[in-house]
Write a protein that holds these residues in place. Structure first.
Motif, PDB file in Angstrom:
ATOM      1  N   ILE A 191       0.829  -1.202   0.000  1.00  0.00           N
ATOM      2  CA  ILE A 191       0.000   0.000   0.000  1.00  0.00           C
ATOM      3  C   ILE A 191       0.866   1.257   0.000  1.00  0.00           C
ATOM      4  CG2 ILE A 191      -2.022  -1.064   1.070  1.00  0.00           C
ATOM      5  CD1 ILE A 191      -1.176   0.248   3.745  1.00  0.00           C
ATOM      6  N   ALA A 192       0.332   2.286  -0.621  1.00  0.00           N
ATOM      7  CA  ALA A 192       0.909   3.628  -0.589  1.00  0.00           C
ATOM      8  C   ALA A 192      -0.094   4.486   0.172  1.00  0.00           C
ATOM      9  CB  ALA A 192       1.119   4.165  -1.995  1.00  0.00           C
ATOM     10  N   VAL A 193       0.364   5.061   1.278  1.00  0.00           N
ATOM     11  CA  VAL A 193      -0.497   5.910   2.098  1.00  0.00           C
ATOM     12  C   VAL A 193      -0.132   7.354   1.807  1.00  0.00           C
ATOM     13  CG1 VAL A 193      -1.183   6.506   4.450  1.00  0.00           C
ATOM     14  CG2 VAL A 193      -0.613   4.137   3.887  1.00  0.00           C
ATOM     15  N   SER A 194      -1.126   8.147   1.501  1.00  0.00           N
ATOM     16  CA  SER A 194      -0.900   9.563   1.219  1.00  0.00           C
ATOM     17  C   SER A 194      -0.537  10.288   2.506  1.00  0.00           C
ATOM     18  CB  SER A 194      -2.156  10.164   0.601  1.00  0.00           C
ATOM     19  OG  SER A 194      -1.954  11.523   0.318  1.00  0.00           O
ATOM     20  N   GLY A 195       0.683  10.827   2.557  1.00  0.00           N
ATOM     21  CA  GLY A 195       1.136  11.591   3.715  1.00  0.00           C
ATOM     22  C   GLY A 195       1.899  10.758   4.722  1.00  0.00           C
ATOM     23  N   PRO A 196       2.349  11.428   5.785  1.00  0.00           N
ATOM     24  CA  PRO A 196       3.098  10.725   6.834  1.00  0.00           C
ATOM     25  C   PRO A 196       2.166   9.877   7.697  1.00  0.00           C
ATOM     26  CG  PRO A 196       2.864  13.039   7.390  1.00  0.00           C
ATOM     27  CD  PRO A 196       2.270  12.862   6.028  1.00  0.00           C
ATOM     28  N   VAL A 197       2.732   8.800   8.273  1.00  0.00           N
ATOM     29  CA  VAL A 197       1.973   7.913   9.154  1.00  0.00           C
ATOM     30  C   VAL A 197       2.724   7.813  10.475  1.00  0.00           C
ATOM     31  CG1 VAL A 197       1.035   5.590   9.494  1.00  0.00           C
ATOM     32  CG2 VAL A 197       1.070   6.606   7.193  1.00  0.00           C
ATOM     33  N   LYS A 198       2.047   8.168  11.566  1.00  0.00           N
ATOM     34  CA  LYS A 198       2.642   8.122  12.897  1.00  0.00           C
ATOM     35  C   LYS A 198       2.699   6.677  13.384  1.00  0.00           C
ATOM     36  CE  LYS A 198       2.477  10.602  17.285  1.00  0.00           C
ATOM     37  NZ  LYS A 198       3.908  10.791  17.259  1.00  0.00           N
ATOM     38  N   THR A 199       3.825   6.317  13.987  1.00  0.00           N
ATOM     39  CA  THR A 199       3.954   4.968  14.536  1.00  0.00           C
ATOM     40  C   THR A 199       3.152   4.858  15.825  1.00  0.00           C
ATOM     41  OG1 THR A 199       5.880   5.453  15.908  1.00  0.00           O
ATOM     42  CG2 THR A 199       6.304   4.761  13.635  1.00  0.00           C
ATOM     43  N   ILE A 200       2.857   3.639  16.203  1.00  0.00           N
ATOM     44  CA  ILE A 200       2.221   3.371  17.488  1.00  0.00           C
ATOM     45  C   ILE A 200       3.332   2.845  18.397  1.00  0.00           C
ATOM     46  CG2 ILE A 200       0.413   2.084  18.698  1.00  0.00           C
ATOM     47  CD1 ILE A 200      -0.712   4.010  16.562  1.00  0.00           C
TER      48      ILE A 200
ATOM     49  N   LYS B 263       4.062  -1.971  -8.696  1.00  0.00           N
ATOM     50  CA  LYS B 263       4.035  -0.700  -9.431  1.00  0.00           C
ATOM     51  C   LYS B 263       2.845   0.129  -8.991  1.00  0.00           C
ATOM     52  CE  LYS B 263       6.178  -2.639 -13.552  1.00  0.00           C
ATOM     53  NZ  LYS B 263       6.041  -2.902 -14.978  1.00  0.00           N
ATOM     54  N   PHE B 264       3.072   1.424  -8.923  1.00  0.00           N
ATOM     55  CA  PHE B 264       2.021   2.398  -8.654  1.00  0.00           C
ATOM     56  C   PHE B 264       2.122   3.502  -9.692  1.00  0.00           C
ATOM     57  CE2 PHE B 264       2.640   0.796  -4.286  1.00  0.00           C
ATOM     58  CZ  PHE B 264       1.330   0.638  -3.856  1.00  0.00           C
ATOM     59  N   SER B 265       1.018   4.182  -9.927  1.00  0.00           N
ATOM     60  CA  SER B 265       0.983   5.412 -10.699  1.00  0.00           C
ATOM     61  C   SER B 265       0.298   6.426  -9.789  1.00  0.00           C
ATOM     62  CB  SER B 265       0.198   5.204 -11.994  1.00  0.00           C
ATOM     63  OG  SER B 265       0.247   6.363 -12.772  1.00  0.00           O
ATOM     64  N   LEU B 266       1.101   7.348  -9.236  1.00  0.00           N
ATOM     65  CA  LEU B 266       0.620   8.236  -8.178  1.00  0.00           C
ATOM     66  C   LEU B 266       0.801   9.701  -8.536  1.00  0.00           C
ATOM     67  CD1 LEU B 266       2.344   6.327  -5.236  1.00  0.00           C
ATOM     68  CD2 LEU B 266      -0.075   6.205  -5.872  1.00  0.00           C
ATOM     69  N   LYS B 267      -0.044  10.528  -7.960  1.00  0.00           N
ATOM     70  CA  LYS B 267       0.130  11.964  -8.111  1.00  0.00           C
ATOM     71  C   LYS B 267       1.337  12.394  -7.283  1.00  0.00           C
ATOM     72  CE  LYS B 267      -4.600  13.157  -9.167  1.00  0.00           C
ATOM     73  NZ  LYS B 267      -5.721  14.036  -8.927  1.00  0.00           N
ATOM     74  N   PRO B 268       2.029  13.457  -7.683  1.00  0.00           N
ATOM     75  CA  PRO B 268       3.159  13.928  -6.885  1.00  0.00           C
ATOM     76  C   PRO B 268       2.710  14.214  -5.449  1.00  0.00           C
ATOM     77  CG  PRO B 268       3.060  15.082  -8.984  1.00  0.00           C
ATOM     78  CD  PRO B 268       1.800  14.283  -8.875  1.00  0.00           C
ATOM     79  N   GLY B 269       3.593  13.969  -4.506  1.00  0.00           N
ATOM     80  CA  GLY B 269       3.275  14.205  -3.104  1.00  0.00           C
ATOM     81  C   GLY B 269       4.141  13.361  -2.210  1.00  0.00           C
ATOM     82  N   PHE B 270       3.748  13.259  -0.951  1.00  0.00           N
ATOM     83  CA  PHE B 270       4.482  12.491   0.048  1.00  0.00           C
ATOM     84  C   PHE B 270       3.699  11.214   0.354  1.00  0.00           C
ATOM     85  CE2 PHE B 270       5.871  11.296   4.279  1.00  0.00           C
ATOM     86  CZ  PHE B 270       7.242  11.484   4.212  1.00  0.00           C
ATOM     87  N   TYR B 271       4.365  10.071   0.292  1.00  0.00           N
ATOM     88  CA  TYR B 271       3.716   8.788   0.518  1.00  0.00           C
ATOM     89  C   TYR B 271       4.526   7.931   1.484  1.00  0.00           C
ATOM     90  CZ  TYR B 271       0.915   9.924  -3.564  1.00  0.00           C
ATOM     91  OH  TYR B 271       0.060  10.543  -4.446  1.00  0.00           O
TER      92      TYR B 271
ATOM     93  N   LYS C 240       9.099  11.388  -0.642  1.00  0.00           N
ATOM     94  CA  LYS C 240       8.560  12.525  -1.383  1.00  0.00           C
ATOM     95  C   LYS C 240       8.657  12.188  -2.867  1.00  0.00           C
ATOM     96  CE  LYS C 240       8.688  17.471  -1.982  1.00  0.00           C
ATOM     97  NZ  LYS C 240       9.311  18.741  -1.610  1.00  0.00           N
ATOM     98  N   LEU C 241       7.518  12.155  -3.508  1.00  0.00           N
ATOM     99  CA  LEU C 241       7.436  11.734  -4.901  1.00  0.00           C
ATOM    100  C   LEU C 241       7.337  12.953  -5.817  1.00  0.00           C
ATOM    101  CD1 LEU C 241       7.285   9.232  -6.690  1.00  0.00           C
ATOM    102  CD2 LEU C 241       4.834   9.204  -6.323  1.00  0.00           C
ATOM    103  N   THR C 242       8.445  13.242  -6.507  1.00  0.00           N
ATOM    104  CA  THR C 242       8.481  14.362  -7.455  1.00  0.00           C
ATOM    105  C   THR C 242       8.893  13.902  -8.845  1.00  0.00           C
ATOM    106  OG1 THR C 242      10.758  14.870  -6.844  1.00  0.00           O
ATOM    107  CG2 THR C 242       9.021  16.068  -5.677  1.00  0.00           C
ATOM    108  N   GLN C 243       9.463  12.700  -8.926  1.00  0.00           N
ATOM    109  CA  GLN C 243       9.898  12.130 -10.196  1.00  0.00           C
ATOM    110  C   GLN C 243       9.794  10.611 -10.105  1.00  0.00           C
ATOM    111  OE1 GLN C 243      13.873  13.621 -10.570  1.00  0.00           O
ATOM    112  NE2 GLN C 243      14.731  12.135  -9.163  1.00  0.00           N
ATOM    113  N   PRO C 244       9.822   9.927 -11.246  1.00  0.00           N
ATOM    114  CA  PRO C 244       9.673   8.468 -11.215  1.00  0.00           C
ATOM    115  C   PRO C 244      10.723   7.792 -10.330  1.00  0.00           C
ATOM    116  CG  PRO C 244       9.483   9.271 -13.452  1.00  0.00           C
ATOM    117  CD  PRO C 244       9.929  10.443 -12.617  1.00  0.00           C
ATOM    118  N   ILE C 245      10.300   6.712  -9.682  1.00  0.00           N
ATOM    119  CA  ILE C 245      11.181   5.889  -8.853  1.00  0.00           C
ATOM    120  C   ILE C 245      11.145   4.479  -9.429  1.00  0.00           C
ATOM    121  CG2 ILE C 245      11.527   4.877  -6.568  1.00  0.00           C
ATOM    122  CD1 ILE C 245      10.238   7.357  -5.374  1.00  0.00           C
ATOM    123  N   ASN C 246      12.312   3.872  -9.602  1.00  0.00           N
ATOM    124  CA  ASN C 246      12.389   2.532 -10.173  1.00  0.00           C
ATOM    125  C   ASN C 246      12.984   1.492  -9.237  1.00  0.00           C
ATOM    126  OD1 ASN C 246      11.328   3.054 -12.814  1.00  0.00           O
ATOM    127  ND2 ASN C 246      13.197   4.203 -13.214  1.00  0.00           N
TER     128      ASN C 246
END
Length: 148
Positions: free
Chosen positions: A61-70, A97-105, A130-136
């Motif tokens: 899974i790709a979660v949009s934004g930061p995720v706080k630990t428990i 593989k994902f196709s995501l909008k730019p942002g933090f995941y 931080k997703l600003t360009q393709p990652i392979n």
């Protein structure tokens, strides 16, 4: 070739190639690998280091934004994640593989009703990207049974 379209009382020129380019640029490709490692991973003990094994058919899974630990734990219940979740699965080679909008995941491996990521940012959150360009080459490790 531009196409003229009348919208209401406005004459608008539609350029099909411009539309396709703009739509294409909205999303960024993310390709990664999921592997499992176990056993003693301490450097200097070469004979006991197990090689990573590819994880086939595992949900990622790709979660949009930061995720706080428990409490700093590498696992979190899926229902404790309040941000939007995009999911995919690994193929027979452990590739996802994902196709995501730019942002933090924040990317996780999923095991039942829990997400797993043994990587932290030092501020009480799981390590994100931080997703600003393709990652392979995004690597997600299931190292629950590894010793470091």
């Amino acid at each position: 070739m531009p196409i003229s379209i009348i919208l209401g009382l406005h004459l608008t020129t539609f350029h099909p190639n411009h539309f396709l380019m703009a739509h294409y640029l909205e999303y960024i490709s993310v390709k990664g690998y999921a592997k499992i490692i176990s056993g003693n991973q301490m450097t200097g003990i070469k004979e006991s280091i197990d090689k990573p094994i590819t994880l086939k058919g595992v949900k990622v899974i790709a979660v949009s934004g930061p995720v706080k630990t428990i409490n700093g734990q590498p696992r979190i219940l899926l229902n404790q994640i309040s941000s939007s979740i995009i999911e995919t699965s690994t193929n027979k080679n452990g590739i996802f593989k994902f196709s995501l909008k730019p942002g933090f995941y924040t990317f996780f491996l999923v095991d039942g009703d829990r997400a797993y990521l043994n990587s932290f940012d030092g501020n009480g959150f799981f390590k994100g990207t931080k997703l600003t360009q393709p990652i392979n080459d995004l690597l997600l490790l299931d190292d629950q049974n590894a010793i470091y």
